[in-house]
Write an enzyme that holds these catalytic residues in place. Structure first.
Site, PDB file in Angstrom:
ATOM      1  N   ASP A  67       0.813  -1.222   0.000  1.00 21.29           N
ATOM      2  CA  ASP A  67       0.000   0.000   0.000  1.00 21.29           C
ATOM      3  C   ASP A  67       0.844   1.269   0.000  1.00 21.29           C
ATOM      4  OD1 ASP A  67       0.938  -0.445   2.559  1.00 21.29           O
ATOM      5  OD2 ASP A  67      -1.041  -0.745   3.466  1.00 21.29           O
ATOM      6  N   ASP A 136      -8.074  -2.643  13.966  1.00 19.78           N
ATOM      7  CA  ASP A 136      -9.444  -2.966  13.556  1.00 19.78           C
ATOM      8  C   ASP A 136      -9.488  -4.188  12.630  1.00 19.78           C
ATOM      9  OD1 ASP A 136      -8.314  -1.936  11.285  1.00 19.78           O
ATOM     10  OD2 ASP A 136      -9.710  -0.247  11.062  1.00 19.78           O
ATOM     11  N   HIS A 138      -7.523  -4.590   9.911  1.00 22.35           N
ATOM     12  CA  HIS A 138      -7.193  -4.362   8.495  1.00 22.35           C
ATOM     13  C   HIS A 138      -5.869  -5.016   8.120  1.00 22.35           C
ATOM     14  CE1 HIS A 138      -5.202  -0.436   9.899  1.00 22.35           C
ATOM     15  NE2 HIS A 138      -4.264  -0.933   9.124  1.00 22.35           N
TER      16      HIS A 138
HETATM   17  C1  GLP Z   1      -0.742   0.342   8.552  1.00 21.99           C
HETATM   18  C2  GLP Z   1      -0.310  -0.507   7.362  1.00 21.99           C
HETATM   19  C3  GLP Z   1      -0.565  -1.980   7.601  1.00 21.99           C
HETATM   20  C4  GLP Z   1      -0.014  -2.388   8.957  1.00 21.99           C
HETATM   21  C5  GLP Z   1      -0.736  -1.595  10.030  1.00 21.99           C
HETATM   22  C6  GLP Z   1      -0.290  -1.982  11.432  1.00 21.99           C
HETATM   23  O1  GLP Z   1      -2.088   0.634   8.534  1.00 21.99           O
HETATM   24  N1  GLP Z   1      -0.986  -0.113   6.160  1.00 21.99           N
HETATM   25  O2  GLP Z   1       0.038  -2.731   6.562  1.00 21.99           O
HETATM   26  O3  GLP Z   1      -0.206  -3.767   9.161  1.00 21.99           O
HETATM   27  O4  GLP Z   1      -0.419  -0.221   9.812  1.00 21.99           O
HETATM   28  O5  GLP Z   1       0.878  -1.312  11.765  1.00 21.99           O
HETATM   29  P1  GLP Z   1       1.749  -1.613  13.042  1.00 21.99           P
HETATM   30  O6  GLP Z   1       2.579  -2.791  12.679  1.00 21.99           O
HETATM   31  O7  GLP Z   1       2.588  -0.377  13.214  1.00 21.99           O
HETATM   32  O8  GLP Z   1       0.832  -1.860  14.163  1.00 21.99           O
END
Ligand code: GLP
Length: 241
Positions: A67, A136, A138
C-alpha cells in the site's frame, strides 16, 4: 493456518525473517509482497544482518508493496516508499527496477489501480506475502467492510487507522485520508502468507480475526481460508489464543 508462538518481539522477527530467507534461498527470483508499519521493522533488520554476513542475496528478488498513501510524494519522509527504502531497500542489494509500490502521486485512482494490478500479473503474482494487522483487523489498508474480491483500490482510511498512524506524523491532521492498497483478492492469491503481530493491544483483534467467524468486518479473518497461512505472534499478542 499454522501458528508460531514467540516469547519476544525479537524472536518473532527472527522466526519471520527465517521463513522469508528460506523463500529467497529456495527461489532466488521470487516475488516478495512486503508490508510497512512498526511490526515488520525487526524482520527487515534481521534480513539486513544476514545479507551483510553474506547469507542472503536479493539481486534477483522482486518486491511488491501492499500500500501507499494517496497524495504523498515518494520522497516525502512519511511515504511508505521512504519507509521501505530507509528500513530495508537501501541496505540490501535489491535492484531498484525490481522494487514496486503504488504511486501515491497518481491521483487518477482508476489508472493507478489498474496499473498496479497489471504489474502484479506481469511479475507472476506474489510468492510470499508479509502482513501486519491493524487494530481494527485491516490488512494492507483493507479496512472493515472491504469486499474480499477486490484487487488494488483506493480506500478512505477509518478514523481508528488515521489515529493509529498519527504517531508517524507531527500532527494527526497531516495523515492522508486516502490510500491505495492491494486488495484482499490479490493477498489471497499469494502462494504463502505470513502475518506478524506483537503487543498486548493486538491480543483482542488476533482472537477475533483468527479464532472468530470469517467476515468482511474483520478483513484479516479471510486468511483462515488461505491454504498456506502462517501467523507468528509474540506472547502478548497471542495471550487469548
Ligand atoms: C498500517 C499498514 C498496515 C499495517 C498496520 C499496522 O495501517 N498499512 O500494513 O499492518 O499499519 O501497523 P503496526 O505494525 O505499526 O501496528
Amino acid at each position: 493456518m499454522k501458528i508460531i508462538r514467540s516469547e519476544t518481539y525479537k524472536d518473532m522477527a527472527r522466526k519471520a525473517a527465517n521463513i522469508i530467507s528460506a523463500q529467497v534461498i529456495m527461489k532466488p527470483n521470487c516475488v516478495l509482497g512486503l508490508a510497512t508499519g512498526s511490526t515488520p521493522i525487526g524482520i527487515y533488520e534481521q534480513l539486513i544482518d544476514w545479507y551483510r554476513k553474506g547469507d542472503l542475496d536479493f539481486s534477483e528478488v522482486t518486491t511488491i508493496n501492499l500500500d501507499e498513501y494517496c497524495g504523498l510524494a515518494r520522497n516525502n519522509p512519511q511515504s511508505y516508499c521512504s519507509f521501505m527504502h530507509n528500513q530495508f531497500f537501501d541496505s540490501v542489494n535489491i535492484r531498484p527496477e525490481h522494487i514496486h509500490l503504488p504511486d501515491g502521486t497518481n491521483l487518477n485512482a482508476k489508472e493507478e489501480c489498474e496499473r498496479y494490478d497489471q504489474l502484479i500479473a506481469k511479475i507472476g503474482g506474489v510468492d510470499l506475502q508479509l502482513l501486519g494487522i491493524g487494530l481494527d483487523g485491516h490488512i494492507g489498508f483493507n479496512e472493515p467492510g472491504s469486499a474480499f474480491e477486490l484487487g488494488t483500490h483506493c480506500v478512505e482510511l477509518t478514523s481508528s487507522t488515521i489515529e493509529a498512524n498519527a504517531r508517524f506524523f507531527s500532527d494527526s491532521g497531516e495523515v492522508p485520508r486516502k490510500a491505495y492498497t492491494m486488495g484482499i483478492r490479490t493477498i489471497m492469491q499469494a502462494h504463502k502468507v505470513l502475518l506478524v503481530v506483537n503487543g498486548k493491544n493486538k491480543a483482542e483483534i488476533v482472537k477475533r480475526a483468527f479464532f472468530g467467524s470469517v467476515t468482511p468486518q474483520v478483513p484479516a479473518s479471510i486468511l483462515q481460508m488461505h491454504p498456506d497461512f502462517t501467523l507468528i505472534g509474540d506472547a502478548e499478542a497471542l495471550a487469548y489464543v
